[in-house]
Design an enzyme around this catalytic site. Structure first.
Site, PDB file in Angstrom:
ATOM      1  N   VAL A   1       6.749   2.860  -9.327  1.00 16.22           N
ATOM      2  CA  VAL A   1       5.608   3.698  -9.696  1.00 16.22           C
ATOM      3  C   VAL A   1       5.343   4.629  -8.537  1.00 16.22           C
ATOM      4  O   VAL A   1       5.299   4.204  -7.376  1.00 16.22           O
ATOM      5  CB  VAL A   1       4.350   2.844  -9.986  1.00 16.22           C
ATOM      6  CG1 VAL A   1       3.190   3.744 -10.404  1.00 16.22           C
ATOM      7  CG2 VAL A   1       4.647   1.814 -11.069  1.00 16.22           C
ATOM      8  N   CYS A   2       5.187   5.905  -8.844  1.00 15.67           N
ATOM      9  CA  CYS A   2       4.862   6.904  -7.826  1.00 15.67           C
ATOM     10  C   CYS A   2       5.900   6.879  -6.698  1.00 15.67           C
ATOM     11  O   CYS A   2       7.106   6.897  -6.957  1.00 15.67           O
ATOM     12  CB  CYS A   2       3.437   6.646  -7.320  1.00 15.67           C
ATOM     13  SG  CYS A   2       2.675   8.029  -6.460  1.00 15.67           S
ATOM     14  N   THR A   3       5.454   6.812  -5.446  1.00 13.68           N
ATOM     15  CA  THR A   3       6.384   6.886  -4.316  1.00 13.68           C
ATOM     16  C   THR A   3       7.088   5.568  -4.034  1.00 13.68           C
ATOM     17  O   THR A   3       7.816   5.465  -3.043  1.00 13.68           O
ATOM     18  CB  THR A   3       5.651   7.355  -3.046  1.00 13.68           C
ATOM     19  OG1 THR A   3       4.524   6.497  -2.805  1.00 13.68           O
ATOM     20  CG2 THR A   3       5.183   8.787  -3.192  1.00 13.68           C
TER      21      THR A   3
END
Length: 326
Positions: free
Chosen positions: A104-106
């Site tokens: 998720v995300c970075t």
């Protein structure tokens, strides 16, 4: 059905919503179909971590004490900017043995640092796509979609897209009805297609510096069904078509035609999501003219038809926020 262990990796500086969003989805699925998921959280040493917002999360265990999970989920957050080498080493050693690698995300940066994204098409938060592509040239980074699934690897963009990806995984495991029940409980739509853009057209493009071009941008957004050809827009800006097209692209980072396409697509999507207007009516209101023209645009941009988009994105049980297209 065999129980699937979902292991969420925690670390200092993790984004709390990257953890709790998917966790709520999987726990909702476990509540609907008991025995489906075994949810675990773990840190390197089994100790608590502090999130980027200051919350303290207490894990179930340490990574060393956990068996290889079915689904290994790596959230993002400030802690991915200078990751602990021990965490990267653990991911490199254990990640390949999981059936699903999810970020998720970075969190994608951590997977990339561990060499687990090489040769895969992935995405991450829009602000870090360029860095991910620059630092890891063997990774194919797509900055546009909210999530990408490529074989064993599934990656998502910002925090809410982690919920969308988790819903997609639950739908794959347990079917649409279970995922739909969870989505309704969380008051989210089931489900945004993975290839939906991270940005709206207005956010994706830069705002023009010069007022005539900025006014044209606003006009396009407010009048998607009007004549939005280059000549008409140039006349509105008081420029020659050639000068207008060159200046628009220089100041917004996109061509007038592509900007118009994005605005019309976004307008049509919003009407499909929020109203009960017919496909023909929405195609006219959004500037496509005919349902077939709108269908071609949806297939090209989203890989799905307007009717299927509405079915996925606006469940029949979801109350209307408006009753018809304007």
């Amino acid at each position: 059905m065999a129980q699937r262990t979902v292991l969420l990796v925690l670390f200092d500086g993790v984004q709390s919503l990257d953890v709790t969003g998917p966790l709520e989805v999987f726990s909702g699925a476990e509540a609907q179909v008991p025995g489906t998921y075994r949810l675990r959280t773990a840190t390197l040493d089994g100790g608590p971590v502090r999130t980027s917002s200051g919350l303290t999360l207490v894990p179930d265990t340490s990574l060393a004490d956990e068996a290889v999970p079915h689904t290994l989920l790596v959230p993002g957050g400030q802690g991915t900017r200078a990751p602990d080498p021990r965490l990267t080493d653990w991911l490199r050693e254990h990640g390949p043995h999981s059936e699903r690698l999810v970020s998720v995300c970075t969190g994608a940066i951590l997977l990339a640092e561990a060499g687990l994204l090489d040769g895969h098409r992935v995405t991450t938060h829009w602000a870090y796509c360029a860095k991910l592509a620059r630092d890891h040239p063997s990774v194919e980074v797509d900055p546009d979609p909210i999530y990408v699934r490529d074989g064993q690897v599934s990656t998502s963009a910002g925090v809410t897209s982690g919920i969308d990806l988790a819903l997609a995984l639950v739908e794959e495991d347990l079917g649409r009805d279970t995922a739909l029940t969870i989505a309704r409980h969380l008051v989210v739509f089931l489900r945004r297609p993975g290839n939906q853009a991270q940005f709206s057209a207005q956010l994706a493009a830069q705002t023009a510096r010069r007022e005539p071009l900025r006014d044209v941008q606003h006009w396009i957004t407010e009048h998607p069904a009007d004549d939005l050809g280059v000549e008409a827009l140039a006349a509105r800006a008081g420029l020659s078509p050639r000068h207008f097209a060159r200046a628009f692209r220089a100041e917004t980072g996109t061509t007038p035609g592509r900007y118009v396409d994005q605005v019309r697509l976004e307008h049509a999507r919003r009407l499909l999501e929020d109203t009960t207007g017919g496909i023909e009516q929405i195609s006219r209101t959004s500037g496509y003219g005919t349902p077939e023209a709108m269908r071609r645009a949806f297939l090209k941009a989203l890989g799905t038809s307007p009717a299927e988009y509405r079915r996925r994105f606006r469940p029949a049980a979801t109350p209307d926020r408006r009753t018809s297209a304007p």
